[in-house]
Design a protein around this motif. Structure first.
Motif, short mmCIF file in Angstrom:
data_model
loop_
_atom_site.label_atom_id
_atom_site.label_comp_id
_atom_site.label_asym_id
_atom_site.label_seq_id
_atom_site.Cartn_x
_atom_site.Cartn_y
_atom_site.Cartn_z
N MET A 32 -6.51 4.09 -6.44
CA MET A 32 -5.98 3.34 -5.30
C MET A 32 -7.06 2.49 -4.65
O MET A 32 -6.85 1.31 -4.38
CB MET A 32 -5.36 4.31 -4.29
CG MET A 32 -4.63 3.64 -3.17
SD MET A 32 -3.13 2.83 -3.77
CE MET A 32 -2.75 1.83 -2.35
N THR A 41 0.83 -1.21 0.00
CA THR A 41 0.00 0.00 0.00
C THR A 41 0.87 1.26 0.00
O THR A 41 0.60 2.20 -0.75
CB THR A 41 -0.96 0.01 1.21
OG1 THR A 41 -1.79 -1.15 1.14
CG2 THR A 41 -1.81 1.26 1.24
N ASN A 48 2.33 1.69 -3.53
CA ASN A 48 1.34 2.11 -4.51
C ASN A 48 0.83 3.53 -4.25
O ASN A 48 0.63 4.30 -5.19
CB ASN A 48 0.17 1.12 -4.54
CG ASN A 48 0.48 -0.09 -5.37
OD1 ASN A 48 0.19 -0.11 -6.56
ND2 ASN A 48 1.12 -1.08 -4.77
N ALA A 49 0.62 3.88 -3.00
CA ALA A 49 0.15 5.23 -2.69
C ALA A 49 1.20 6.27 -3.07
O ALA A 49 0.86 7.33 -3.63
CB ALA A 49 -0.19 5.34 -1.20
N ARG A 51 -6.68 -0.81 -7.10
CA ARG A 51 -5.53 -1.46 -6.46
C ARG A 51 -5.89 -2.15 -5.16
O ARG A 51 -5.54 -3.32 -4.96
CB ARG A 51 -4.41 -0.45 -6.28
CG ARG A 51 -3.95 0.12 -7.63
CD ARG A 51 -2.74 0.98 -7.52
NE ARG A 51 -2.45 1.62 -8.81
CZ ARG A 51 -1.27 2.14 -9.10
NH1 ARG A 51 -0.28 2.13 -8.24
NH2 ARG A 51 -1.08 2.70 -10.28
N CYS A 52 -6.57 -1.46 -4.23
CA CYS A 52 -6.86 -2.06 -2.92
C CYS A 52 -7.88 -3.18 -3.01
O CYS A 52 -7.92 -4.05 -2.14
CB CYS A 52 -7.32 -1.01 -1.92
SG CYS A 52 -5.96 0.00 -1.30
#
Length: 107
Positions: A71, A36, A39-40, A75-76
């Motif tokens: 995100m 995370t 990616n963030a 992604r999450c």
């Protein structure tokens, strides 16, 4: 060639979307927090991520609305390879995201 990500702040346009997210499933012990953070930062988001004692992962994402949506919604909902996301709740937040994106201790 340097592939470092550069996030340039525009003082005239503060982050316009902040959300708090709770992710459930097999999300602890699978590098979800480190994934995370990576990616963030790639999406130039501010905020934080932490494990919760109930086995979920909680995060605050703040930044440009399309980056926050990417995100959260893309992604999450999948997570890193070893994760299995079974639920994701996202809601608007007025939390202070702080500077940059960081990993916080378990709550």
């Amino acid at each position: 060639m340097n592939s470092a990500i550069s996030c340039t702040a525009n003082p005239s346009m503060p982050p316009s979307k902040t959300v708090r997210v709770v992710i459930k499933g097999r999300v602890q012990g699978v590098f979800f927090r480190d994934w995370t953070v990576h990616n963030a930062r790639e999406l130039c988001l501010k905020g934080w991520v932490r494990n919760r004692r109930d086995g979920s992962v909680e995060a605050v994402f703040s930044g440009e609305p399309t980056a926050v949506d990417e995100m959260v919604d893309k992604r999450c909902r999948v997570g890193p390879p070893a994760a299995m996301v079974t639920g994701l709740n996202s809601f608007p937040s007025d939390d202070d995201p702080g500077q940059g994106f960081q990993r916080k201790p378990t709550a």
